[in-house]
Enzyme design. Sequence first.
Site, PDB file in Angstrom:
ATOM      1  N   TYR A 113      10.627   7.529  -0.643  1.00 23.21           N
ATOM      2  CA  TYR A 113      10.887   8.070   0.690  1.00 23.21           C
ATOM      3  C   TYR A 113      12.318   8.604   0.675  1.00 23.21           C
ATOM      4  CZ  TYR A 113       6.623   6.290   2.836  1.00 23.21           C
ATOM      5  OH  TYR A 113       5.304   6.074   3.165  1.00 23.21           O
ATOM      6  N   HIS A 120      -4.470   8.237  10.291  1.00 22.98           N
ATOM      7  CA  HIS A 120      -3.746   8.127   9.021  1.00 22.98           C
ATOM      8  C   HIS A 120      -4.022   6.788   8.347  1.00 22.98           C
ATOM      9  CE1 HIS A 120      -0.506   8.868   6.126  1.00 22.98           C
ATOM     10  NE2 HIS A 120      -0.083   7.636   6.359  1.00 22.98           N
TER      11      HIS A 120
END
Length: 470
Positions: A124, A308
Amino acid sequence: DAHTDNFGRLQVDKQQNYILEDAQRKNSGRNHQGPLVIKFHRSYDTCDDEDDYIIDKGTTHLVYFNHKGPISSLDRINLMEEKVIVQRVQLLKSQIPDAPKPTDVRELVVHVDQVPVPLDETTYWCTVKKLPNFVDKHHIIKYEGAISKETQGIVHHLEVFNCQIPEGRDVIRYNAPCKSMAERPKGLESCTKVLGAWAMGADYMTYPFEAGAPIGGPHMSRFVMIEVHYNNPLHISGLVDSSGIRFYITRQLRRFDAGIMEIGLEYTDKMALPPHLPKWELHGYCIPECTEMALPSKGIYVFSSQLHTHLTGMKIYTKHIRGGIELPELNRDDHYSPHYQEIRRLHEPVLVLPGDALVTTCVDQTRNKDNVTLGGFSISDEMCVNYIHYYPLVNLEVCKSSVTTKSLYDFFDLMKRKFDDDIDLENGISYNYQTIDWTREKVDMLRNFYDTAPISMQCNKSNGVKFPVN
């Protein structure tokens, strides 16, 4: 491009058997040179649960091939020799038209700059930037992913967060792998309000006639943080990325400000999926106590939704409950693919009132897993969330749940006492889930635990501060 003197028409009879009717084409006694045209139709719901699935508002997988060369009839085609293509689509899309495009629309691409994609499977990456100075408030009326060509398939998803800081405050420039909130430079913990989100397979997102997402003006910070999830399982080197989101912005304000809210399960290892299961359900709650406190008396209207999960997800849906009565579902995808995560416009806006509950359920399968799968940020971990787009804008950013930590440690203690598993409460949650040998009895006990355990809530404002909900 097939040359033939026949054409085919594929129909469905009353028993839903597929029948091919060949009709001879004649053209003054000569063979007709032209394409083979196949027309296929069937009921949305054939009532045959064993062989056919319902064509609904979720994802439909189309399987097809392109045949080149002469053929005389369809039964001469050998599918084993054809290149079969799978395409994911939403066949039954909302019929609400997009609003007319204002004449003053300008584009703003908010992106990372030449990031060297790490070799790690999961990274990330966070980049802080300062937006142009919009002196007056504008509205975002559309946005879409602006993904670098080189890193398509590596960029799994990304979000742009506005940093919620007072006027005159600055945010430290940051351009590095994201860290936990505790380790990030001071000030980044305020970068929590979602301006836009994109995930693999998503197309553009448009706002309805009556709403737009606010940007600019004297009361909005110009600082944003871009968070990109890189999924690099092959450890490809030399990749450089400048992906982001392209926003379409206008001065012509609409009636309502719109926002994005995240509902479902927390990204935490308290969520677990035992191995070798054809089906495992997890539920994330946005409870009545949270919506009662955070929503206005007239409620909010949800107009779009993005479901998601990661790789084990097969099905995901959000139920809507008011006063103990189940209302029509907010969104559902019974044939979900983590590679096709559209932001889907609902067929009509859904009113969510204070005191309503929203329950998001993910149905996963772990047949090929040899050990437990835990909730988390990596693609090999799991998530279960629904990003809902709504108006008017409120201060509720996150409404997600998890089981309480104390109740989970009580469950681990039970596993140790009953089965003598190698539980060590000092080693944390992930260790203890992974040390359990998941027999059928233990799986059933975990299922019962999740169904009955008390929950903790993230009922969070856009600045990350929690509403005072027990």
